[in-house]
Design an enzyme around this catalytic site. Structure first.
Site, PDB file in Angstrom:
ATOM      1  N   SER A 138      -0.951  -0.324   1.977  1.00  0.00           N
ATOM      2  CA  SER A 138      -0.719  -0.252   3.421  1.00  0.00           C
ATOM      3  C   SER A 138       0.547   0.509   3.813  1.00  0.00           C
ATOM      4  O   SER A 138       0.630   1.026   4.912  1.00  0.00           O
ATOM      5  CB  SER A 138      -0.693  -1.654   4.017  1.00  0.00           C
ATOM      6  OG  SER A 138       0.178  -2.498   3.293  1.00  0.00           O
ATOM      7  N   HIS A 166      -7.511  -1.153   4.602  1.00  0.00           N
ATOM      8  CA  HIS A 166      -7.329   0.171   5.227  1.00  0.00           C
ATOM      9  C   HIS A 166      -8.368   1.185   4.759  1.00  0.00           C
ATOM     10  O   HIS A 166      -8.340   2.334   5.182  1.00  0.00           O
ATOM     11  CB  HIS A 166      -5.937   0.714   4.916  1.00  0.00           C
ATOM     12  CG  HIS A 166      -4.844  -0.092   5.530  1.00  0.00           C
ATOM     13  ND1 HIS A 166      -4.402   0.100   6.816  1.00  0.00           N
ATOM     14  CD2 HIS A 166      -4.134  -1.132   5.039  1.00  0.00           C
ATOM     15  CE1 HIS A 166      -3.437  -0.764   7.091  1.00  0.00           C
ATOM     16  NE2 HIS A 166      -3.258  -1.524   6.031  1.00  0.00           N
ATOM     17  N   LYS A 197      -8.666  -3.086  11.825  1.00  0.00           N
ATOM     18  CA  LYS A 197      -8.098  -1.758  11.609  1.00  0.00           C
ATOM     19  C   LYS A 197      -9.113  -0.695  12.034  1.00  0.00           C
ATOM     20  O   LYS A 197      -9.327  -0.525  13.221  1.00  0.00           O
ATOM     21  CB  LYS A 197      -7.611  -1.664  10.170  1.00  0.00           C
ATOM     22  CG  LYS A 197      -6.317  -2.482  10.076  1.00  0.00           C
ATOM     23  CD  LYS A 197      -5.871  -2.882   8.737  1.00  0.00           C
ATOM     24  CE  LYS A 197      -4.586  -3.716   8.910  1.00  0.00           C
ATOM     25  NZ  LYS A 197      -4.302  -4.593   7.779  1.00  0.00           N
TER      26      LYS A 197
END
Ligand SMILES: *Cc1c(COP(=O)(O)O)cnc(C)c1O
Length: 353
Positions: A138, A166, A197
C-alpha cells in the site's frame, strides 16, 4: 485535485453506482439492522457474494464490514498459539494486528524475498504454517511475487493468504486482481479483497473454498459480532463490480495515465519508485522535506499523502501519489509542474546556503 485517495477507477463518484446505492436504500432500508448471522444478511448480500466468487474464480466469498475487520477476523479464526505465521515485512497494519490477536507465533520475512521466507519456513517446527502477504503493497505500489510465494508455500506445506486490497479492480485481465483469475484456490487458498478502494464503496470480502468460508462463518469474531454491511452498500458494490467487468477501458485509461506520469517524472529527475500500479511514491527520505513538498502542493490545490514513520521505515518518508482513471492529462501536467517547483525551490535554497 486528489492524488491521495484509492478510488482508482473513479467509481466512488460514478452516477450509476450512487444511484444503485440510493435505490438499494429505498428498497432495503438505510441499514442491515442486525448481524449477518441473526437477520442482517439479505438477498442482496448473497447476490454480491456470488458475483465476487465468480469474478475471483473461487467457490465462495464472505463479506466483512471493512478490510481491517476481514484481516483481523481471518487471522484470529485460522491461527492460534500453535500456528507459525510468516508475514512480509511491509504488510498492512491490519495483518499485523490480526496476527497479534490470534496469539500465533509471528515472524517477518524480508520484503518480497521468497528465499528468506523459505529459510524461515525450513527452520519452523510448527505443523500449521500460514504465510501472509499484501498483493499490492500500500505504501510502495510494488506487487508481491505470487509465483514464488505459491511455490515456496507448496514446498513447505504452508497455507498462503494474499490481501489484494489495492489489486482488485485494477490488476488482472478482468480486474480481479493480482491473484483472482491467475491463481486458483489450491495455490492461493485465502484471498482478501477490499471494496472501499477501486470498487469505490466500502467493505471487504474473503474468497476461497466452501470449507474455508464455513469455518470463518463459525469462528471469525469480526464477522459474527458486528452489524452486517448496509444492504445499500452491497447494491452499490454490485453495480461497481458490473462496471469493472464491462468497462475494461477504465483500466486501460488508468494504465496510460500511470505510464505518462512515470515517463514525465523520470525526465524531470523525480525520485520515482519501481511501481507499475496507481500507487506512485516519491521517496524523499526526510520528514521535514516531505511535509514541505506536500504543503507546497497543497497551496496549488493538489492533495497528496505525506507518509512518515512509523507507517513507513525511518528514513523513507515519502509523498504517496495515487493515480486514477479520472485524472486527465491536464491534472497530471499540473501535478508535474508543482513537483518541478518543489525541486527548483529546494535547489535554490541549497545554492543560497
Ligand atoms: C486499506 C487496506 C486494508 C483495510 O481496508 P479497509 O476496508 O479500509 O478497512 C487492508 N489491507 C490493505 C493492504 C489495505 O491497503
Amino acid at each position: 485535485m486528489d492524488f491521495a485517495g484509492n478510488d482508482y477507477l473513479g467509481l466512488a463518484q460514478d452516477p450509476r453506482v450512487c444511484e444503485a446505492q440510493a435505490a438499494g436504500a429505498r428498497r432495503y432500508g438505510a441499514g442491515a439492522g442486525a448481524s449477518h448471522l441473526v437477520s442482517g444478511h439479505l438477498e442482496i448480500h448473497d447476490a454480491l457474494e456470488e458475483a465476487l466468487a465468480r469474478w475471483t474464480g473461487r467457490e465462495r466469498t464472505l463479506l466483512f464490514s471493512t478490510g481491517y475487520m476481514a484481516n483481523v477476523g481471518v487471522l484470529q479464526a485460522l491461527a492460534e498459539r500453535h500456528t507459525a505465521l510468516f508475514q512480509d515485512r511491509l504488510n498492512h497494519a491490519s495483518l499485523i494486528d490480526g496476527a497479534a490477536l490470534s496469539g500465533a507465533r509471528s515472524r517477518r520475512f524480508h520484503h518480497r524475498d521468497a528465499i528468506d521466507l523459505a529459510s524461515l519456513l525450513a527452520r519452523s517446527e510448527c505443523v500449521h504454517k500460514l504465510v501472509v502477504s499484501d498483493g499490492v503493497f500500500s505504501m510502495d505500489g510494488d506487487v508481491a511475487d505470487i509465483a514464488s510465494l505459491v511455490a515456496t508455500c507448496q514446498r513447505h506445506s504452508a497455507w498462503l493468504m494474499i490481501d489484494d486490497a489495492h489489486g482488485v479492480g485494477v490488476l488482472g485481465d478482468n480486474g480481479s486482481g493480482c491473484v483472482g483469475s491467475t491463481w486458483n484456490s489450491a495455490e492461493v487458498p485465502i484471498l482478501v479483497g477490499t471494496l472501499g478502494k477501486a470498487l469505490g464503496t466500502a467493505g471487504a470480502f474473503v474468497a476461497g473454498d466452501a470449507e474455508l468460508i464455513d469455518h470463518l462463518i463459525q469462528f471469525s469474531r469480526s464477522y459474527i459480532y458486528t452489524t452486517a454491511q448496509p444492504p445499500a452498500i452491497a447494491a452499490a458494490t454490485l453495480k461497481a463490480l458490473e462496471i469493472v467487468q464491462s468497462e475494461p477501458e477504465r483500466r486501460a485509461q488508468l494504465n496510460a495515465t500511470i505510464a505518462y506520469f512515470r515517463r514525465e517524472a523520470l525526465l524531470l529527475g523525480l525520485p520515482l519508485s519501481d511501481s507499475a500500479t496507481p500507487i506512485q511514491p516519491l521517496i524523499l527520505g526526510d520528514e521535514a522535506r516531505t511535509l514541505s513538498w506536500a504543503a507546497q502542493l497543497q497551496q496549488r490545490g493538489i492533495h497528496v499523502g505525506a507518509i512518515r514513520p512509523p507507517t513507513v521505515p525511518s528514513g523513507e518518508a515519502r509523498l504517496r501519489i495515487t493515480l486514477s482513471a479520472v485524472h486527465t492529462r491536464d491534472h497530471i501536467d499540473q501535478l508535474l509542474a508543482a513537483l518541478t517547483t518543489c525541486q527548483r525551490e529546494e535547489a535554490m535554497c541549497l545554492t543560497h546556503a
